[in-house]
Design an enzyme around this catalytic site. Structure first.
Site, PDB file in Angstrom:
ATOM      1  N   HIS A  93       0.689  -1.047   0.305  1.00 43.29           N
ATOM      2  CA  HIS A  93       0.441   0.157   0.303  1.00 43.29           C
ATOM      3  C   HIS A  93       0.841   1.116   0.274  1.00 43.29           C
ATOM      4  CE1 HIS A  93      -0.268  -0.071   4.403  1.00 43.29           C
ATOM      5  NE2 HIS A  93       0.582   0.500   4.193  1.00 43.29           N
TER       6      HIS A  93
ATOM      7  N   HIS B  23      -0.642   5.739   8.370  1.00 43.62           N
ATOM      8  CA  HIS B  23       0.571   6.371   8.858  1.00 43.62           C
ATOM      9  C   HIS B  23       0.957   7.492   9.932  1.00 43.62           C
ATOM     10  CE1 HIS B  23       0.913   2.880   5.314  1.00 43.62           C
ATOM     11  NE2 HIS B  23       1.658   3.116   5.990  1.00 43.62           N
TER      12      HIS B  23
ATOM     13  N   HIS C 198      11.065  -3.408   3.056  1.00 37.97           N
ATOM     14  CA  HIS C 198      11.304  -1.548   3.556  1.00 37.97           C
ATOM     15  C   HIS C 198      11.758  -1.186   4.507  1.00 37.97           C
ATOM     16  CE1 HIS C 198       6.692  -1.363   4.404  1.00 37.97           C
ATOM     17  NE2 HIS C 198       7.151   0.243   4.206  1.00 37.97           N
TER      18      HIS C 198
ATOM     19  N   GLU D  71       5.333  -5.465   8.668  1.00 37.43           N
ATOM     20  CA  GLU D  71       3.838  -4.201   9.106  1.00 37.43           C
ATOM     21  C   GLU D  71       3.285  -5.783   7.508  1.00 37.43           C
ATOM     22  OE1 GLU D  71       3.362  -0.459   7.297  1.00 37.43           O
ATOM     23  OE2 GLU D  71       3.623  -1.460   5.277  1.00 37.43           O
TER      24      GLU D  71
END
Length: 420
Positions: A12, A59, A195, A242
């Protein structure tokens, strides 16, 4: 009876939304993103889910350090795009499903998951970035399905163990299997893959681990539940941890699944991937619907029919969202001043209905309670109109204040006003 049509996993990253909004579908740098997502788009068009249970993380946009929950289920009637700093994207709000959200909440809480409930906040790129590529939409007709956003707090440590996300998925499956409405439901797990976006390790990727993770998610997902969150961060980057949200999605499916699609592309900072799963075996609820409903309602059932009692359920909260939000805003000094000077204009700005305006204007305390206003917002309203808690209590009982005080051990008055 609700049917789970399958589950899909997607990254996402805001990269996806950027490429979509900029029309870079044919740009060779960006085209692999859309090529990888196309089978997911086609699968959604084919299966036509009525609702997507959308597992994502905000976020630090709508959810911030003032209040940061582990599992927060969106209960609202609709969810608009959030402004992440550069303005909200030009996508329409997407509808929610408060009835299904309430059912899921009762089931998950009965299975001892502690939830937060939210509405009236925007969805950031964690939700709308991939959704805007996967689903057709326009400002006139909106979106082809509803969503229930499940925000998972994975950015502020400590977070739940990987096993907890898997178990959440198993509980979610049982709740969906016992939902009486005849609807089709898809489960989306989002985020990742590898990431890291902060510190000297910024830019870390691990392609070998990404592929291992996807293989294990398909064939041996429970082996992932034995991994510490720190190990997931070590292998996939701190923010790459995540992927536990992919595990939640996978837990909501049968132990054995068919993998219909898998894609992988590493354009820059984040490995962008997608997967589609459908159940490959029967995995029915171990309880009948009657048994399930009796179990999840056991804790609240004794209070459900108490005379003169109005439990503040999710459905009541959603119904009375506008007026509760309006009354809660009394905690803001500027709002209080406007409330006193120009109530009608302020109420119109907050889009209150004529009935909601009337109840406030007439101080219809019991009417507001019956409508769905929570008492503690009435407690905020009372001092603004020169009253105390005792005035509200007496009115709800249909008594004068002196009459009500005679039912107490002491004839006192008080309110939440700081400087009475």
């Amino acid at each position: 009876m609700a049917k789970i049509v399958g589950g899909f996993a997607v990254s996402h990253t805001p990269t996806i939304a950027f490429a979509h909004d900029a029309g870079k579908y044919d740009d060779p740098v960006w085209a692999p993103i859309f090529k990888g997502f196309e089978p997911v788009k086609e699968w959604l068009a084919k299966t036509k889910p009525d609702v997507i249970i959308y597992v994502y993380n905000d976020h630090m946009t709508s959810f911030w350090m003032r209040h940061y929950s582990h599992f927060a289920i969106g209960i609202g009637e609709e969810f608009a795009p959030a402004d992440e700093g550069g303005g909200a994207r030009n996508v329409p709000p997407i509808k929610g499903d408060p009835d299904l959200a309430q059912h899921l909440a009762f089931g998950l809480v009965a299975d001892e998951f502690d939830l937060s409930y939210w509405q009236g906040m925007g969805l950031d790129h964690g939700a709308f970035s991939p959704l805007s590529v996967l689903l057709p939409y326009d400002n006139e007709n909106g979106w082809p399905c509803k969503i229930i956003p499940l925000q998972c707090g994975v950015l502020e440590f400590p977070i739940p163990k990987a096993r907890r996300f898997w178990d959440f998925g198993r509980s979610l499956r049982r709740a969906l299997q016992n939902y009486p409405a005849d609807i089709k439901i898809a489960i989306a797990g989002t985020g990742g893959l590898s990431h890291q976006v902060h510190g000297e390790r910024c830019g870390f990727n691990n392609v070998e681990w990404d592929h291992e993770f996807m293989d294990r998610l398909h064939q041996d997902p429970e082996s992932l539940t034995r991994m510490p969150i720190g190990e997931l961060a070590k292998l996939g980057g701190m923010e790459g941890a995540e992927v536990v949200m992919w595990m939640l999605m996978r837990g909501a499916l049968a132990p054995k699944v068919n993998k219909l699609h898998q894609s992988f592309f590493l354009p820059s900072m984040t490995a962008i991937a997608s997967m589609i799963f459908e159940d490959a075996e029967e995995d029915p609820s171990p309880e009948s619907r009657e048994e399930y409903m009796k179990r999840i309602m056991w804790d609240v059932a004794p209070a459900a029919d108490l005379e003169g009692t109005y439990p503040f359920t999710i459905s009541r909260c959603v119904k009375a969202w506008r007026i509760n939000n309006f009354l809660h805003s009394i905690i803001e000094p500027e709002f209080r001043a406007r409330f006193k000077s120009d109530f009608e204009a302020l109420a119109t700005e907050y889009e209150l209905t004529d009935e909601e305006k009337r109840m406030i204007r007439e101080l219809d305390w019991i009417g507001m309670i019956q409508y769905g206003v929570i008492f503690f917002n009435l407690e905020k309203l009372a001092p603004v109109v020169g009253l105390g808690n005792i005035d509200v209590y007496a009115a709800m009982k249909g008594m004068t204040v002196p009459e009500f005080q005679k039912t107490r051990n002491a004839a006192i008055t008080y309110s939440v006003e700081a400087n009475p």
